[in-house]
Design an enzyme around this catalytic site. Structure first.
Site, PDB file in Angstrom:
ATOM      1  N   GLU A   1     -39.918   0.913  64.079  1.00  0.00           N
ATOM      2  CA  GLU A   1     -40.964   0.848  65.077  1.00  0.00           C
ATOM      3  C   GLU A   1     -41.676  -0.513  65.105  1.00  0.00           C
ATOM      4  OE1 GLU A   1     -41.402   2.995  67.252  1.00  0.00           O
ATOM      5  OE2 GLU A   1     -43.418   2.686  68.058  1.00  0.00           O
ATOM      6  N   ASP A   2     -41.962  -1.028  63.920  1.00  0.00           N
ATOM      7  CA  ASP A   2     -42.858  -2.196  63.855  1.00  0.00           C
ATOM      8  C   ASP A   2     -42.191  -3.514  63.479  1.00  0.00           C
ATOM      9  OD1 ASP A   2     -44.869  -0.521  64.522  1.00  0.00           O
ATOM     10  OD2 ASP A   2     -45.672  -0.288  62.489  1.00  0.00           O
TER      11      ASP A   2
END
Ligand code: MN
Length: 699
Positions: free
Chosen positions: A76-77
């Protein structure tokens, strides 16, 4: 690597060397990927995944889960892809991380706004691998612990979502430790003022309570010691959120809530639990109707314990939970016990229930017409304010709190609802209006040609039942509605007939209820838009809304077809008993045993007595009371209840009174088929050595 120290210390206690090394590799990878990123608190980002892994290591989740926890935010990051993870750490870990990433993208602002499709995705991700939701719960728990550094707006959103979505999931999976911490943190974040006020009030109240708690605790220990039972007694303090919820939902004052003293007794075996219960009921008088046996019937999330409420010193209510050490551990971690104890799932009720639930989610998914339909099904199942009951073949059905047998019937099928005439709740015939309670088994009795009753609208609570009853009534023809309305009104008048009122009386009521004429009023009653009881009350103010129900067992007695028959509670006749009937205004024919003392008095009113006979093919369950006088010895209660269970007898109620130190009396209210059935039970119980006496009783 210093960040890893605490986690590693945990891991080496239950993972092997090779696995710990793999976890370390995952840590190094995650740490590099998040390099330079910071949390809102200013801490390096990697502190978060490490904390999440730490939470999971405490309940001994396997090394793949711990690795996935460390890596849970990298897709996600950061730039890292799923394939890269799969290559480095294997397919399972990659799949777990992907699952968590998908969940993270789903945001719910409120339960109502929960996007149906997102919600469905979330539940399905969870069903595929329950470890995904374990990571997500730990992730959320750590975010809640570190909520302080966020802006107010975001803090509120996350806290709300936690209370609405995640703590119910933790609850459904039986992980009370996580649920409780989430609720405490969520409450403080969402309602800071209320939290502060309740916290201060609890602090003030604590001083007075301490003395009372110690006194009660002392008495319990003393009692256990005398009975040679061992157990640990813990005084429980209610958490702030549940105090708040009680005040809000049950409209109680703070002092009402605080006047309840809660204790938990943790003891060795199931057998001791019941014996401790017996002792507690001898120490203080039990409050009627508050005993719950979640050992025999675990909650839907696998929770097991005995619950009872006692009238303690100064009339204070004392709540006692009694459970074994295993049950205590299970209550804290629920489905996570699978990893912590490497238990086989046949013996772990929490895991069994969790799997059952997962299965039902898949079924919902397969049968749901669309996402909204699916969400409706799951919501009922997941969110609080629900009861879980069983169908006769053991299927779990969840209904909103307060749902009745009629709601249940409509839940099963519209046709079942439309033609139901009675319900058996835990094999006991019960009125259709009875609110259902967790763990009950509900069987609906239907009859051909039976039809919905407008009066049901006053007690059903599910939309499905309400919509179906209204739909049916709408289609009734007008003349049928008039007939039905007249019948309902006559019944509500309790023996008085509509014809016995003067025209003036009737016209007065028509005016009050704003109807055109009598026909119009009867139609309204028949269609369920006006309650018969209200009209009856206008006609005769003495008539009040006491619940009255026909007993569907009436056909059990010859010649009573279509008559209102009730069974006297004073002598509780069962098939095989010689019986006599007494005609009572408003109650129809009340059936007594011929030898009942009350019937002797009634005999003077000869015109009201009717000789009666049981039908040959009588069937059903009939309540009957008997009393057991037993020596105060180990396990008597258990032995008696086992015998009852073996004989297929369900206990409706049980009351234990101490006779003197050495004896006690137990009054049972059970349901039996007939006299022969009862005789066979009495015979079996008499054989128990500690039982001095057993006899059927009349109240
Ligand atoms: Mn996270």
């Amino acid at each position: 690597m210093y960040l890893l120290t605490g986690l590693r210390e945990q891991l080496v206690t239950y993972l092997d060397q090779q696995q710990v090394e793999e976890v370390e590799q995952a840590y190094i990878f995650a740490s590099d990927a998040h390099e330079g990123q910071k949390r809102s608190s200013g801490d390096p980002y990697i502190t978060h995944p490490v904390a999440v892994a730490r939470i999971l290591s405490e309940i001994h989740l396997d090394h793949q889960t711990i690795m996935a926890a460390l890596l849970h935010d990298v897709i996600e990051d950061t730039e890292v892809s799923r394939d890269e993870l799969a290559e480095k750490f294997g397919e399972s870990v990659a799949e777990l991380v992907e699952g968590v990433s998908k969940l993270t993208k789903i945001k719910f602002s409120t339960r109502a706004e929960a996007q149906a499709e997102n919600f469905r995705k979330m539940m399905m991700a969870m069903v595929r691998d329950i470890r995904v939701i374990m990571i997500k719960l730990a992730d959320r728990l750590h975010n809640m612990r570190t909520l302080g550094s966020l802006k107010t707006e975001k803090r509120r959103r996350i806290a709300n979502e936690t209370l609405e979505i995640y703590s119910p999931i933790a609850n459904r999976l039986g992980i009370y430790s996580i649920r409780e911490e989430m609720q405490a943190l969520g409450f403080a974040a969402l309602y800071p003022m209320r939290h502060k006020i309740i916290q201060a009030s609890v602090k003030r109240a604590r001083g007075n309570r301490k003395e009372i708690i110690n006194t009660i605790k002392g008495s319990i220990y003393e009692r256990l010691k005398k009975a040679k039972l061992s157990g640990e007694v813990i005084g429980r303090e209610k958490d702030l959120f549940s105090i708040y919820r009680k005040m809000r939902d049950k409209k109680m004052t703070f002092f009402d809530v605080m006047d309840v003293y809660a204790f938990r007794i943790v003891t060795g075996t199931i057998d001791t639990c019941y014996r401790v219960l017996g002792q507690m009921h001898m120490l203080y008088k039990p409050v009627h109707g508050r005993f719950k046996d979640y050992i025999a019937i675990p909650k839907a999330n696998g929770y097991q314990s005995l619950h009872t409420t006692l009238k303690g010193p100064h009339g204070l209510h004392v709540e006692v939970q009694i459970r074994t050490e295993d049950m205590q551990k299970m209550a804290e971690i629920g489905v996570a016990a699978h990893w912590l104890y490497k238990s086989n799932s046949d013996s772990n009720p929490a895991e069994l229930k969790a799997r059952e639930w997962m299965r039902s989610l898949i079924e919902f998914q397969e049968n749901a017409a669309d996402s909204i339909d699916f969400v409706e099904n799951v919501k009922i199942d997941l969110f609080p304010d629900e009861v879980y009951v069983f169908s006769p073949d053991g299927e779990i059905i969840s209904l909103p709190t307060g749902a009745t047998a009629v709601d249940f019937a409509y839940f099963i099928h519209t046709d079942v609802g439309n033609s139901c005439i009675a319900a058996k709740i835990d094999r006991q015939l019960s009125p259709l209006s009875t609110p259902l309670v967790n763990g009950q088994t509900v069987e609906i009795i239907t009859a051909q040609g039976a039809r919905p009753n407008p009066a049901w609208l006053s007690f059903v609570i599910t939309g499905k039942a309400r919509a179906n009853i209204r739909h049916y009534l709408k289609n009734l023809r007008i003349d049928e509605a008039i007939k039905l309305g007249r019948r309902l009104l006559d019944k509500a008048l309790r023996g008085q007939k509509l014809g016995s009122f003067s025209e003036d009386d009737i016209n007065r009521v028509i005016t009050i209820t704003r109807h055109k004429d009598l026909e119009d009023l009867l139609v309204a009653i028949g269609l369920g838009s006006v309650a018969a009881m209200i009209v009856a009350h206008h006609l005769n103010p003495d008539i009040t809304d006491e619940p009255e129900h026909e007993d569907s067992r009436s056909i059990a007695i010859k010649g009573t077809e279509g008559m209102l028959v009730t069974y006297a509670k004073c002598c509780r006749p069962i098939p095989g008993d010689p019986i006599e009937g007494f005609v009572s205004t408003g109650k129809g024919i009340v059936v007594h045993r011929a030898r009942c003392n009350n019937i002797a008095e009634y005999r003077e009113q000869e015109d009201k007595m009717i000789p009666m006979q049981w039908a040959e093919d009588v069937s059903g369950d009939y309540p009957v009371s008997f009393r057991v006088d037993a020596k105060n010895e180990r396990g008597v209660l258990v032995k008696v209840t086992t015998k009852l269970a073996d004989a297929d007898v369900s206990i409706i109620n049980m009351q234990i009174d101490e006779h003197d130190g050495a004896h006690y009396k137990i009054c049972f209210l059970v349901s039996v088929k007939d006299r022969v059935h009862l005789a066979s039970i009495i015979k079996k119980i008499r054989l128990i050595p500690s039982v001095a006496k057993i006899a059927r009783v009349s109240e």
